[in-house]
Design a protein around this motif. Sequence first.
Motif, mmCIF file in Angstrom:
data_model
loop_
_atom_site.group_PDB
_atom_site.id
_atom_site.type_symbol
_atom_site.label_atom_id
_atom_site.label_comp_id
_atom_site.label_asym_id
_atom_site.label_seq_id
_atom_site.Cartn_x
_atom_site.Cartn_y
_atom_site.Cartn_z
ATOM 1 N N PRO A 23 -16.457 60.754 65.081
ATOM 2 C CA PRO A 23 -16.340 59.965 63.844
ATOM 3 C C PRO A 23 -17.714 59.633 63.270
ATOM 4 C CG PRO A 23 -15.871 58.595 65.752
ATOM 5 C CD PRO A 23 -16.127 59.971 66.285
ATOM 6 N N TRP A 24 -18.293 60.601 62.543
ATOM 7 C CA TRP A 24 -19.658 60.433 62.024
ATOM 8 C C TRP A 24 -19.763 59.227 61.100
ATOM 9 C CZ3 TRP A 24 -22.616 63.512 64.774
ATOM 10 C CH2 TRP A 24 -22.094 64.720 65.250
ATOM 11 N N LEU A 26 -18.607 56.416 61.498
ATOM 12 C CA LEU A 26 -18.765 55.172 62.259
ATOM 13 C C LEU A 26 -20.115 55.117 62.967
ATOM 14 C CD1 LEU A 26 -15.205 54.825 63.862
ATOM 15 C CD2 LEU A 26 -16.165 53.427 62.039
ATOM 16 N N TRP A 27 -21.050 55.972 62.553
ATOM 17 C CA TRP A 27 -22.357 56.045 63.224
ATOM 18 C C TRP A 27 -23.028 54.681 63.246
ATOM 19 C CZ3 TRP A 27 -23.641 60.077 66.040
ATOM 20 C CH2 TRP A 27 -24.948 60.174 66.533
ATOM 21 N N GLY A 28 -23.448 54.233 64.422
ATOM 22 C CA GLY A 28 -24.119 52.938 64.536
ATOM 23 C C GLY A 28 -23.165 51.754 64.637
ATOM 24 N N ASP A 29 -21.874 52.012 64.462
ATOM 25 C CA ASP A 29 -20.872 50.945 64.504
ATOM 26 C C ASP A 29 -20.618 50.516 65.947
ATOM 27 O OD1 ASP A 29 -18.361 49.520 64.462
ATOM 28 O OD2 ASP A 29 -18.052 50.333 62.443
ATOM 29 N N ALA A 30 -20.690 49.204 66.221
ATOM 30 C CA ALA A 30 -20.527 48.730 67.600
ATOM 31 C C ALA A 30 -19.281 47.870 67.780
ATOM 32 C CB ALA A 30 -21.769 47.945 68.032
ATOM 33 N N THR A 32 -15.564 46.663 68.695
ATOM 34 C CA THR A 32 -14.654 47.098 69.753
ATOM 35 C C THR A 32 -13.269 46.542 69.488
ATOM 36 O OG1 THR A 32 -15.131 45.186 71.130
ATOM 37 C CG2 THR A 32 -16.492 47.138 71.498
ATOM 38 N N PRO A 37 -14.823 50.648 72.308
ATOM 39 C CA PRO A 37 -15.393 50.815 70.966
ATOM 40 C C PRO A 37 -14.391 51.494 70.020
ATOM 41 C CG PRO A 37 -16.954 51.555 72.628
ATOM 42 C CD PRO A 37 -15.674 51.256 73.344
ATOM 43 N N TRP A 39 -14.957 53.555 67.696
ATOM 44 C CA TRP A 39 -15.216 54.998 67.517
ATOM 45 C C TRP A 39 -14.547 55.810 68.635
ATOM 46 C CZ3 TRP A 39 -17.784 57.031 71.646
ATOM 47 C CH2 TRP A 39 -18.709 56.222 72.340
ATOM 48 N N LEU B 78 -17.401 61.984 73.636
ATOM 49 C CA LEU B 78 -17.248 62.741 72.389
ATOM 50 C C LEU B 78 -17.714 64.182 72.560
ATOM 51 C CD1 LEU B 78 -18.628 60.170 69.776
ATOM 52 C CD2 LEU B 78 -16.273 60.544 70.474
ATOM 53 N N THR B 217 -16.305 45.060 78.882
ATOM 54 C CA THR B 217 -17.074 45.379 77.683
ATOM 55 C C THR B 217 -17.930 44.197 77.241
ATOM 56 O OG1 THR B 217 -15.446 47.003 77.002
ATOM 57 C CG2 THR B 217 -16.891 46.154 75.282
ATOM 58 N N PRO B 225 -26.126 46.049 74.732
ATOM 59 C CA PRO B 225 -25.316 46.089 73.502
ATOM 60 C C PRO B 225 -25.434 47.425 72.774
ATOM 61 C CG PRO B 225 -27.219 44.625 73.253
ATOM 62 C CD PRO B 225 -27.135 44.991 74.695
ATOM 63 N N PHE B 227 -25.203 50.314 73.878
ATOM 64 C CA PHE B 227 -24.268 51.328 74.388
ATOM 65 C C PHE B 227 -22.976 51.363 73.565
ATOM 66 C CE2 PHE B 227 -25.654 51.936 79.107
ATOM 67 C CZ PHE B 227 -26.911 52.321 78.658
ATOM 68 N N LEU B 228 -22.638 50.219 72.959
ATOM 69 C CA LEU B 228 -21.365 50.153 72.251
ATOM 70 C C LEU B 228 -21.439 50.798 70.873
ATOM 71 C CD1 LEU B 228 -20.327 46.534 73.247
ATOM 72 C CD2 LEU B 228 -19.472 48.684 74.175
ATOM 73 N N ALA B 229 -22.655 50.837 70.293
ATOM 74 C CA ALA B 229 -22.808 51.443 68.971
ATOM 75 C C ALA B 229 -22.844 52.964 69.114
ATOM 76 C CB ALA B 229 -24.087 50.945 68.319
ATOM 77 N N LEU B 230 -22.158 53.641 68.192
ATOM 78 C CA LEU B 230 -22.117 55.110 68.251
ATOM 79 C C LEU B 230 -23.484 55.683 67.909
ATOM 80 C CD1 LEU B 230 -20.628 57.796 68.473
ATOM 81 C CD2 LEU B 230 -19.847 57.496 66.144
ATOM 82 N N GLY B 231 -24.002 56.552 68.789
ATOM 83 C CA GLY B 231 -25.284 57.199 68.543
ATOM 84 C C GLY B 231 -26.445 56.387 69.106
#
Lengths: 71, 500
Positions: A23-24, A26-30, A32, A37, A39, B78, B217, B225, B227-231
């Motif tokens: 899910p690009w 949601l990049w950077g989205d944390a 939950t 999460p 994502w 992913l 979590t 923290p 780790f929870l964000a994508l990327g």
Amino acid sequence: MTGRLRSLLWVVTACVLVVLSVPWFLWGDARTAAGVPIWLWWHIGWMVLASLVFSLFARTDWDRYMGVGDV
Amino acid sequence: MSELSLQLGIVVGYLVVALGVGLVAYRLTSNVAEDYYLADRSIGTLVLLFTTFATLLSAFTFFAGPNIAYAQGPEWILVMGVMDGILFAILWYLIGYKQWLVGRRQGYVTLSEMLGDRFGSTGLRGLVAAISLFWLFPYVMLQQMGAGEALAGLTGGALPYWAGAALITAFMILYVVIAGMRGVAWTDTIQGLFMLSVTWIALAWVLGAVGGPAAATDALGSTNPEFLALGSEFYTPAYIISTAVVIAFGVTMFPQINQRFFVAGSDRVLKRSFALWPVLVLLLFVPTFLLGTWAAGLGIDVPAGENVLPVLLSEYTPVWFAALVIAGALAAMMSSSDSMLLSGSSYFIRDLYRPFVDPTLSEAREAWLARGGVAIFATASFLASLSRPGTLIEVGSTAFGGFAQLTLPVLVALYWRGTTRNGILAGIAGSQLLYLAHVFVPTVPVDIAGSTVPLFARTYAGWDVALAGMTLGALLTVSVSALTSPTADEDDSRLVVSAD
């Protein structure tokens, strides 16, 4: 539906399945939900969807592109 | 009973069950090559699914993968999903089903045999087999390294690394030699189901102890923290895409995976496996990688050289259960190795030994020679594994990149009748040379237009050089084919499967 359009739809579907399994957007989205999460929830749902699409393809046009059968 | 004897008892108990299954399979196997390698092309859905699945995983699921999640966050889920769940499933159809159709018609047992026959070239056949064996060798070695480390870790060093690796090697040789594909496929199924169950029990156990996923979590959110964000800086889009694409394409050319494409009993088996694939990948990787990630928030301290999952389990679950998980990991490594050895031996005998050394080899003698080949290959890789070069991930990904170079030329040949022998030879040789140069030539910094570019580095701006090799291979195959004409002994009808 013509054969050409049908083929195009499968190709587009396959590409969308590949591209959006991450899910690009949601990049950077944390955020939950239920300890996981969101994502990752997207990915889980996407893989189930992929499984359904694959099984639809296997039941319909599986042999169409291999030159076997009379589909 | 002491802790050590309990642990060893569980591991050895597993090995004995696997051997028992192999013996039963042996009694059902006729001593003919097609049955030894391909179980007479009669494998059912569950067995095909799990035998492919188990051979894909190896030590990665339980050790290397959770370690990455522990250190960098859970985004590898992913990568696994795109790679194994989607891309590999599509290749399963495009390459796997096509090979199954062609193989059933022409009786092929290996990829190199198929290509050699299509292009009327023993040289091409030998080249593909040699390239495959070359990249297979380090990968078998890594399974032995993994097994040696796991047994040494489990017994707290009572069983040294070399002894653990030797024990597993001896067991693998014994097992493959007596059982063949049918036996390997059956134990793979047991192992796959075993791994899935153990993983979910472990997840439930740990989460029960820490108060559920939300609590785990929350703990992670206070320690890591990010780790929870994508990327992240580690998980860049270039890294995710490169890794997923290279490994997915590499996996299809792994001898033990590619040979699975010939074994299905019917096309229904292939269809069902194809559709179940994304869900199976989810079921295994979500719990293992989440456990690794959560361990970071639970204050689990992993000593250098150890793996996070066993440490986490010994903290939250009883001794016998942790031993059971190690047994599961060993099971995965062994089934990978069994399949690799079996496929490697068939490549060697059928595509190198018979065409180049002794063309009159009989079927019965071939089956026995294959067993000798297994013993030699496994012993050689065991000896090499004693030097322990590089980490599991480093050498493993190098091998995947090497196999990935074969995929696009093969795909072009499977679908385009205009492919010529010179075209596919150029595609395979060109891409291998480019990739080998980047693996073995040391990095050289060069100045181009005022900026320094590291030449022969494994990645350029975060993108794996294997992708460039794959592109080059496809371009060379198509362009050289277009520029050359087929010779008289090429038969472009061999890979065509028009209506029966």
